[in-house]
Scaffold this motif. Structure first.
Motif: not given
Length: 333
Positions: A1, A5-6, A9, A12, A75, A77
Motif C-alpha cells: 500500500m 492506494f485507491h 483496492y 479488486n 499487480t 490482486y
C-alpha cells in the motif's frame, strides 16, 4: 500500500481469481518474446549466426523472464489477497478461536487491535483510508471556498470504508455464521466511527456553522425559554434526567449510539407518561425544551452526521431523527 492506494483496492482484491496470475504470465511472455523478436529483427547477423536450437532456447528464456518479471512486479490482486489471508490467519489465530467460541468481548478486542495496527495487512489498508480523511481535512482547512464537496466525499468515503473493511475481514477469516457476521460488522462500524469522527466532524462543522450560530442565539433567548417551559410544563416530566441523557450525545462518536440516545429519551418519556408510544405532537412539545436546556451547541452538525446513517425513511430510526430535526428547527426559527 502506498500513495497510489485507491478505494477500489478491496473490491479488486475480492473480485480477483487465478485469472490474474494467468494474465500476468501471458502478458509478460508476450512482452518478453516481443523484445527478443525486435532484437532479432534489428540484428540480421543474429539471425544468420544463431542455430535454430539456440533461437528456441533464447526465445523461450525471454518469454519466461518476461512472465516472471510481470508476475513478480505487476499487480496481482489474487496473490495479494492470498498473502493477506495467510498473514492474518497466522498472526491473528485468536480471532478465529473467539469467533468459533462466540466470545464477543474478545472478538471486539481482536478486531480493535487489528484495525489499530499498521503492521497488520488489514490494519495497513485501514490506515490508508484514514490518510484519505486527513487529506480531505487538510484541504478543507486550507480552502476558503465552499467545503460542501469535501464533506460529501468524506461521508461517502465513510460508507465505502466500513463496507469494504467488513467484507474483507469476513472473507479473510472465512466467517459464515450470520450472527457473527452481524456482530463483526457492528464492531468494525464502531471502531471506524471512533477513528474518523474528528476528521469528518470538523468538515461538517464548517458547513453547518451559520445554522449552529443562529441556533445558539435563539437557544439563549429568555423569551423563547419561557415559552417552551410553559408548553412542556403540563407533562410533569423529570427534565433534569432527560437533559442529562441528551448531553451524553456530545461525547458519542458512533452514529448508532447518537440515534440510540434520542431513542432512550423517547423511551424514558413514555415510561414517565405511562404510554406505549408518545404522539408526534406531544414529542414536539417536549423535545425543544430538553434541547434548549442541554449543552448541545452544534445540533446541525450532529444531524448531518447522523443523517448519513439513515439509508431510507422506512428505517425505524428515521422517525426519531426527523423529530429531533423538527425540534431543533423550531428553536432556530
Amino acid at each position: 500500500m502506498n500513495s497510489s492506494f485507491h478505494i477500489n483496492y478491496i473490491s479488486n482484491l475480492l473480485n480477483s481469481n487465478t485469472n490474474n496470475t494467468i494474465y500476468n504470465y501471458v502478458v509478460g511472455g508476450i512482452i518478453g518474446g516481443s523484445i527478443y523478436g525486435l532484437f532479432i529483427f534489428l540484428n540480421p547477423l543474429a539471425i544468420i549466426g544463431l542455430v535454430s536450437f539456440y533461437k528456441v532456447i533464447a526465445t523461450t528464456s525471454c518469454i519466461g523472464i518476461g512472465s516472471y518479471i510481470m508476475d513478480s512486479y505487476g499487480t496481482n490482486y489474487y496473490k495479494e489477497l492470498n498473502n493477506i489471508r495467510k498473514e492474518c490467519l497466522d498472526n491473528n489465530s485468536d480471532l478465529s478461536k473467539y469467533i468459533n467460541d462466540n466470545n464477543k468481548l474478545h472478538i471486539y478486542k481482536c478486531i480493535h487491535l487489528i484495525l489499530n495496527s499498521n503492521t497488520n495487512s488489514i490494519g495497513k489498508i485501514n490506515y490508508e483510508y484514514l490518510n484519505i480523511y486527513k487529506i480531505f481535512n487538510n484541504n478543507n482547512t486550507q480552502s476558503e471556498t465552499n467545503t460542501q464537496p469535501n464533506s460529501n466525499k468524506c461521508l461517502q468515503l465513510l460508507k465505502y470504508h466500513i463496507k469494504h473493511i467488513s467484507i474483507l475481514m469476513i472473507d479473510v477469516f472465512n466467517i459464515n455464521d450470520n450472527l457473527n457476521i452481524e456482530y463483526i460488522n457492528r464492531c468494525i462500524q464502531r471502531i471506524i466511527y471512533n477513528q474518523t469522527y474528528s476528521y469528518i466532524i470538523n468538515i461538517i462543522d464548517e458547513i453547518t456553522d451559520n445554522q449552529n450560530l443562529i441556533f445558539i442565539k435563539q437557544k439563549n433567548n429568555p423569551i423563547l425559554y419561557k415559552k417552551l417551559e410553559k408548553s412542556s410544563d403540563k407533562y410533569k416530566l423529570n427534565y433534569l434526567i432527560l437533559t442529562k441523557m441528551l448531553n451524553n450525545m456530545i461525547d458519542m462518536k458512533n452514529i448508532t449510539d447518537k440515534i440510540s440516545c434520542i431513542e432512550t429519551i423517547c423511551n424514558q418519556i413514555n415510561i414517565e407518561l405511562n404510554k406505549n408510544d408518545i404522539s408526534a405532537d406531544d414529542l414536539l412539545d417536549i423535545l425543544p425544551f430538553i434541547i434548549i436546556q442541554s449543552n448541545i451547541e452544534n445540533p446541525y452538525t450532529e444531524l448531518m452526521y447522523m443523517d448519513e446513517y439513515i439509508e431510507n425513511l422506512i428505517d425505524k430510526n428515521a422517525y426519531l431523527l426527523i423529530m429531533f430535526h423538527s425540534a431543533v428547527d423550531y428553536i432556530k426559527n
